[in-house]
Design a protein around this motif. Structure first.
Motif, PDB file in Angstrom:
ATOM      1  N   MET A  84       0.812  -1.218   0.000  1.00 17.31           N
ATOM      2  CA  MET A  84       0.000   0.000   0.000  1.00 17.31           C
ATOM      3  C   MET A  84       0.850   1.274   0.000  1.00 17.31           C
ATOM      4  SD  MET A  84      -3.213  -0.808  -0.013  1.00 17.31           S
ATOM      5  CE  MET A  84      -4.136   0.522   0.744  1.00 17.31           C
ATOM      6  N   LEU A  85       2.139   1.169   0.318  1.00 12.90           N
ATOM      7  CA  LEU A  85       3.001   2.356   0.265  1.00 12.90           C
ATOM      8  C   LEU A  85       3.068   2.907  -1.160  1.00 12.90           C
ATOM      9  CD1 LEU A  85       6.010   1.356   2.555  1.00 12.90           C
ATOM     10  CD2 LEU A  85       4.352   3.167   2.997  1.00 12.90           C
ATOM     11  N   GLY A  86       2.914   2.037  -2.165  1.00 13.22           N
ATOM     12  CA  GLY A  86       2.934   2.479  -3.566  1.00 13.22           C
ATOM     13  C   GLY A  86       1.830   3.483  -3.849  1.00 13.22           C
ATOM     14  N   TRP A 140      -1.330   3.928  -9.672  1.00 16.89           N
ATOM     15  CA  TRP A 140       0.036   3.549  -9.332  1.00 16.89           C
ATOM     16  C   TRP A 140       0.466   2.297 -10.110  1.00 16.89           C
ATOM     17  CZ3 TRP A 140       1.899  -0.831  -6.587  1.00 16.89           C
ATOM     18  CH2 TRP A 140       3.273  -0.782  -6.348  1.00 16.89           C
ATOM     19  N   LEU A 141      -0.437   1.293 -10.172  1.00 13.88           N
ATOM     20  CA  LEU A 141      -0.115   0.057 -10.889  1.00 13.88           C
ATOM     21  C   LEU A 141       0.207   0.343 -12.346  1.00 13.88           C
ATOM     22  CD1 LEU A 141      -2.676  -2.596  -9.586  1.00 13.88           C
ATOM     23  CD2 LEU A 141      -0.180  -2.713  -9.481  1.00 13.88           C
ATOM     24  N   GLY A 142      -0.621   1.214 -12.976  1.00 18.74           N
ATOM     25  CA  GLY A 142      -0.414   1.556 -14.377  1.00 18.74           C
ATOM     26  C   GLY A 142       0.935   2.216 -14.585  1.00 18.74           C
ATOM     27  N   ALA A 143       1.244   3.209 -13.725  1.00 17.17           N
ATOM     28  CA  ALA A 143       2.503   3.939 -13.863  1.00 17.17           C
ATOM     29  C   ALA A 143       3.692   3.020 -13.596  1.00 17.17           C
ATOM     30  CB  ALA A 143       2.524   5.124 -12.905  1.00 17.17           C
ATOM     31  N   THR A 156       0.163   5.102  -1.768  1.00 14.58           N
ATOM     32  CA  THR A 156       0.293   6.247  -0.871  1.00 14.58           C
ATOM     33  C   THR A 156       1.201   7.321  -1.479  1.00 14.58           C
ATOM     34  OG1 THR A 156       0.033   4.723   0.974  1.00 14.58           O
ATOM     35  CG2 THR A 156       0.788   6.924   1.523  1.00 14.58           C
ATOM     36  N   THR A 157       2.235   6.892  -2.218  1.00 13.82           N
ATOM     37  CA  THR A 157       3.106   7.864  -2.893  1.00 13.82           C
ATOM     38  C   THR A 157       2.268   8.780  -3.778  1.00 13.82           C
ATOM     39  OG1 THR A 157       4.475   5.906  -3.222  1.00 13.82           O
ATOM     40  CG2 THR A 157       5.332   7.971  -4.089  1.00 13.82           C
ATOM     41  N   VAL A 158       1.358   8.159  -4.546  1.00 15.07           N
ATOM     42  CA  VAL A 158       0.534   8.914  -5.494  1.00 15.07           C
ATOM     43  C   VAL A 158      -0.383   9.896  -4.763  1.00 15.07           C
ATOM     44  CG1 VAL A 158      -0.952   8.691  -7.503  1.00 15.07           C
ATOM     45  CG2 VAL A 158       0.537   6.807  -6.872  1.00 15.07           C
ATOM     46  N   ALA A 159      -0.874   9.473  -3.566  1.00 13.34           N
ATOM     47  CA  ALA A 159      -1.819  10.301  -2.811  1.00 13.34           C
ATOM     48  C   ALA A 159      -1.225  11.663  -2.458  1.00 13.34           C
ATOM     49  CB  ALA A 159      -2.248   9.563  -1.545  1.00 13.34           C
ATOM     50  N   PHE A 160       0.102  11.758  -2.362  1.00 14.41           N
ATOM     51  CA  PHE A 160       0.740  13.026  -1.985  1.00 14.41           C
ATOM     52  C   PHE A 160       0.515  14.134  -3.027  1.00 14.41           C
ATOM     53  CE2 PHE A 160       3.132  10.373   1.008  1.00 14.41           C
ATOM     54  CZ  PHE A 160       3.131  11.197   2.114  1.00 14.41           C
ATOM     55  N   ALA A 161       0.000  13.782  -4.211  1.00 20.65           N
ATOM     56  CA  ALA A 161      -0.305  14.808  -5.214  1.00 20.65           C
ATOM     57  C   ALA A 161      -1.394  15.754  -4.693  1.00 20.65           C
ATOM     58  CB  ALA A 161      -0.756  14.156  -6.523  1.00 20.65           C
ATOM     59  N   PRO A 216      11.028   6.145 -10.799  1.00 22.12           N
ATOM     60  CA  PRO A 216      10.142   5.048 -10.396  1.00 22.12           C
ATOM     61  C   PRO A 216       8.666   5.357 -10.651  1.00 22.12           C
ATOM     62  CG  PRO A 216      11.624   5.685  -8.609  1.00 22.12           C
ATOM     63  CD  PRO A 216      11.781   6.701  -9.677  1.00 22.12           C
ATOM     64  N   GLY A 217       7.874   4.296 -10.809  1.00 21.98           N
ATOM     65  CA  GLY A 217       6.458   4.430 -11.134  1.00 21.98           C
ATOM     66  C   GLY A 217       5.684   5.321 -10.171  1.00 21.98           C
ATOM     67  N   GLY A 218       5.980   5.207  -8.878  1.00 21.77           N
ATOM     68  CA  GLY A 218       5.248   5.990  -7.882  1.00 21.77           C
ATOM     69  C   GLY A 218       5.359   7.480  -8.129  1.00 21.77           C
ATOM     70  N   VAL A 219       6.585   7.937  -8.396  1.00 20.19           N
ATOM     71  CA  VAL A 219       6.794   9.369  -8.614  1.00 20.19           C
ATOM     72  C   VAL A 219       6.226   9.802  -9.967  1.00 20.19           C
ATOM     73  CG1 VAL A 219       8.567  11.146  -8.892  1.00 20.19           C
ATOM     74  CG2 VAL A 219       8.733   9.519  -7.018  1.00 20.19           C
ATOM     75  N   LEU A 220       6.299   8.914 -10.974  1.00 25.14           N
ATOM     76  CA  LEU A 220       5.675   9.204 -12.278  1.00 25.14           C
ATOM     77  C   LEU A 220       4.168   9.411 -12.105  1.00 25.14           C
ATOM     78  CD1 LEU A 220       7.089   6.786 -15.015  1.00 25.14           C
ATOM     79  CD2 LEU A 220       7.373   9.261 -14.837  1.00 25.14           C
ATOM     80  N   ALA A 221       3.550   8.485 -11.346  1.00 20.97           N
ATOM     81  CA  ALA A 221       2.104   8.564 -11.139  1.00 20.97           C
ATOM     82  C   ALA A 221       1.746   9.835 -10.383  1.00 20.97           C
ATOM     83  CB  ALA A 221       1.619   7.333 -10.377  1.00 20.97           C
ATOM     84  N   LEU A 222       2.573  10.180  -9.380  1.00 17.54           N
ATOM     85  CA  LEU A 222       2.334  11.395  -8.603  1.00 17.54           C
ATOM     86  C   LEU A 222       2.394  12.622  -9.521  1.00 17.54           C
ATOM     87  CD1 LEU A 222       4.098  12.161  -5.214  1.00 17.54           C
ATOM     88  CD2 LEU A 222       3.614  13.935  -6.845  1.00 17.54           C
ATOM     89  N   ALA A 223       3.415  12.668 -10.377  1.00 18.02           N
ATOM     90  CA  ALA A 223       3.576  13.810 -11.282  1.00 18.02           C
ATOM     91  C   ALA A 223       2.403  13.890 -12.259  1.00 18.02           C
ATOM     92  CB  ALA A 223       4.896  13.694 -12.038  1.00 18.02           C
ATOM     93  N   ALA A 224       1.981  12.735 -12.776  1.00 13.04           N
ATOM     94  CA  ALA A 224       0.878  12.721 -13.741  1.00 13.04           C
ATOM     95  C   ALA A 224      -0.420  13.192 -13.077  1.00 13.04           C
ATOM     96  CB  ALA A 224       0.702  11.308 -14.311  1.00 13.04           C
ATOM     97  N   LEU A 225      -0.662  12.701 -11.854  1.00 12.53           N
ATOM     98  CA  LEU A 225      -1.880  13.095 -11.147  1.00 12.53           C
ATOM     99  C   LEU A 225      -1.861  14.589 -10.836  1.00 12.53           C
ATOM    100  CD1 LEU A 225      -4.516  12.350  -9.787  1.00 12.53           C
ATOM    101  CD2 LEU A 225      -3.253  11.674  -7.757  1.00 12.53           C
ATOM    102  N   LEU A 226      -0.698  15.081 -10.397  1.00  5.36           N
ATOM    103  CA  LEU A 226      -0.569  16.509 -10.083  1.00  5.36           C
ATOM    104  C   LEU A 226      -0.816  17.354 -11.336  1.00  5.36           C
ATOM    105  CD1 LEU A 226       0.106  18.458  -7.803  1.00  5.36           C
ATOM    106  CD2 LEU A 226       2.514  18.291  -8.442  1.00  5.36           C
ATOM    107  N   ALA A 227      -0.315  16.893 -12.477  1.00  8.84           N
ATOM    108  CA  ALA A 227      -0.528  17.619 -13.732  1.00  8.84           C
ATOM    109  C   ALA A 227      -2.016  17.670 -14.065  1.00  8.84           C
ATOM    110  CB  ALA A 227       0.260  16.956 -14.856  1.00  8.84           C
ATOM    111  N   LEU A 228      -2.708  16.532 -13.914  1.00 14.94           N
ATOM    112  CA  LEU A 228      -4.150  16.491 -14.195  1.00 14.94           C
ATOM    113  C   LEU A 228      -4.907  17.472 -13.295  1.00 14.94           C
ATOM    114  CD1 LEU A 228      -4.869  12.657 -14.567  1.00 14.94           C
ATOM    115  CD2 LEU A 228      -4.814  14.372 -16.376  1.00 14.94           C
ATOM    116  N   LEU A 229      -4.481  17.533 -12.011  1.00 14.63           N
ATOM    117  CA  LEU A 229      -5.151  18.424 -11.059  1.00 14.63           C
ATOM    118  C   LEU A 229      -4.891  19.885 -11.416  1.00 14.63           C
ATOM    119  CD1 LEU A 229      -4.255  16.560  -7.740  1.00 14.63           C
ATOM    120  CD2 LEU A 229      -6.512  16.684  -8.784  1.00 14.63           C
TER     121      LEU A 229
END
Lengths: 233, 138
Positions: A71-73, B21-24, A75-80, B36-49
């Protein structure tokens, strides 16, 4: 019952036990705000005690409990979301926020590297120490690049958080700084989530700056870890 | 029961974030991305927002739940200390010293740097506002 079947039950029980001890710690801490009930300290100590006392092998414990770690994975995304919510603060003081992030990452990795060398720690420990000052989801990703162990890094992140929680206020009293931003950045950069929780107690601005500094430092560290790993070896 | 029902949207949002996250992560692995995928997904989500293509409220409850319960997710790797008992018996005190001294170092350094930079940036902003006001008056 054969051993494999037994271990499957045991692994499922360990997962449930982990959730139960965590829930219990949260409940206790909500009632008595004493540091030894802080879930960050209480839950790991109790679980390690149980695993040691019952002699459950770690691979059996981890067989199902790894789904929690998975679940940490996400969670990384949630920080957006918090970054997006707090974009006004970044827009108002971009240089200050960036300075806190850069100082936090450089000092966090640099101090661990220098001190680990000074104390002659074995490489496995030294590499796992490098990302200890950022939030766990980012730390376990960065530790892969440094060649550290995810388990050791998680432990060091927790110890860093507990230490920051205990000393944060004292350091704030000793250091001569006036701005709320410096107080927030200090707590977020040095002791991630635990520091951010402390910063929220000080005030809203401290909390926002701590949370931004923590998150951006985590992202920055993950991005620069492969480069740093080449230099620090 | 009502608490369980109220948790359904949160759970759905958590699943969305996990799918993201799984997709990224799959993409990052497939292209051998250094990020890494996590940071890619974070960046993509932030861009969408930021582009306004996605409303933050649609994911807020799920994201807040994940961040609030994050400690639960990293307890299992911490329990791994039981595997490293011999190591801690020989190096435990040194480790505590490194973490303690290091954390004090990060606190003091970051606080001093940010305090200085903030004062500089604050003055610059005030001066900028004053200049713009003078110019608009002139």
């Amino acid at each position: 019952m054969n051993d494999i079947g037994m271990n499957q039950w045991l692994a499922a029980a360990c997962l449930l036990l982990t959730v139960a001890v965590y829930a219990c710690a949260r409940w206790l801490y909500a009632r008595h705000r004493a540091i030894w009930f802080a879930p960050l300290l209480f839950a790991p100590v109790v679980l390690v005690g149980i695993v040691l006392a019952t002699g459950i092998p770690y691979p059996v414990y981890m067989a199902d409990a790894r789904w929690l770690m998975w679940m940490l994975g996400p969670t990384t995304v949630a920080f957006a979301i918090p970054i997006h919510d707090q974009r006004a603060v970044i827009r108002r003081n971009p240089v200050t926020i960036a300075a806190g992030v850069v100082a936090g990452v450089v000092l966090g990795v640099g101090s661990s590297w220098l001190l680990a060398r000074a104390f002659h720690l074995p490489p496995e420990l030294a590499h796992s120490l490098l990302p200890r000052s950022v939030s766990t989801p980012f730390a376990v990703t960065a530790t892969d690049a440094f060649g550290g162990s995810r388990e050791l890094t998680s432990l060091f992140v927790v110890v860093t958080g507990v230490f920051g929680m205990m000393t944060g206020e004292l350091v704030l009293r000793v250091l001569p700084m006036r701005s709320r931003m410096a107080r927030g950045a200090m707590l977020g950069a040095a002791s991630h989530g635990a520091g951010t929780a402390k910063a929220r107690e000080l005030g809203e601005e401290e909390g926002v700056v701590a949370s931004l500094t923590m998150t951006l430092a985590g992202i920055t560290l993950v991005l620069v870890a492969p480069l740093l790993a080449g230099w620090l070896g | 029961m009502s608490r369980a029902i109220r948790f359904v949207p949160t759970l759905f949002q958590v699943c969305l974030l996990a799918a993201f996250w799984l997709g990224a992560d799959a993409l990052a692995r497939a292209v051998g991305s250094p990020v890494p995928g996590g940071v890619l997904a974070l960046a993509a989500l932030l861009a969408l927002l930021l582009l306004g293509w996605l409303d933050a409220n649609r994911l807020r409850r799920g994201a807040e739940w994940l961040m609030a319960e994050m400690l639960l997710f990293f307890i299992p790797p911490v329990v791994a200390v039981v595997q490293f008992q011999a190591l801690f018996r020989s190096e435990g005190l040194k480790l505590l010293a490194v973490i303690g001294l290091g954390t004090l170092c990060v606190m003091a350094g970051t606080a001093l740097v940010v305090d200085r930079v903030f004062r500089w940036e604050h003055r610059r902003r005030i001066r900028g506002i004053a200049r713009r006001r003078r110019e608009s008056l002139a």
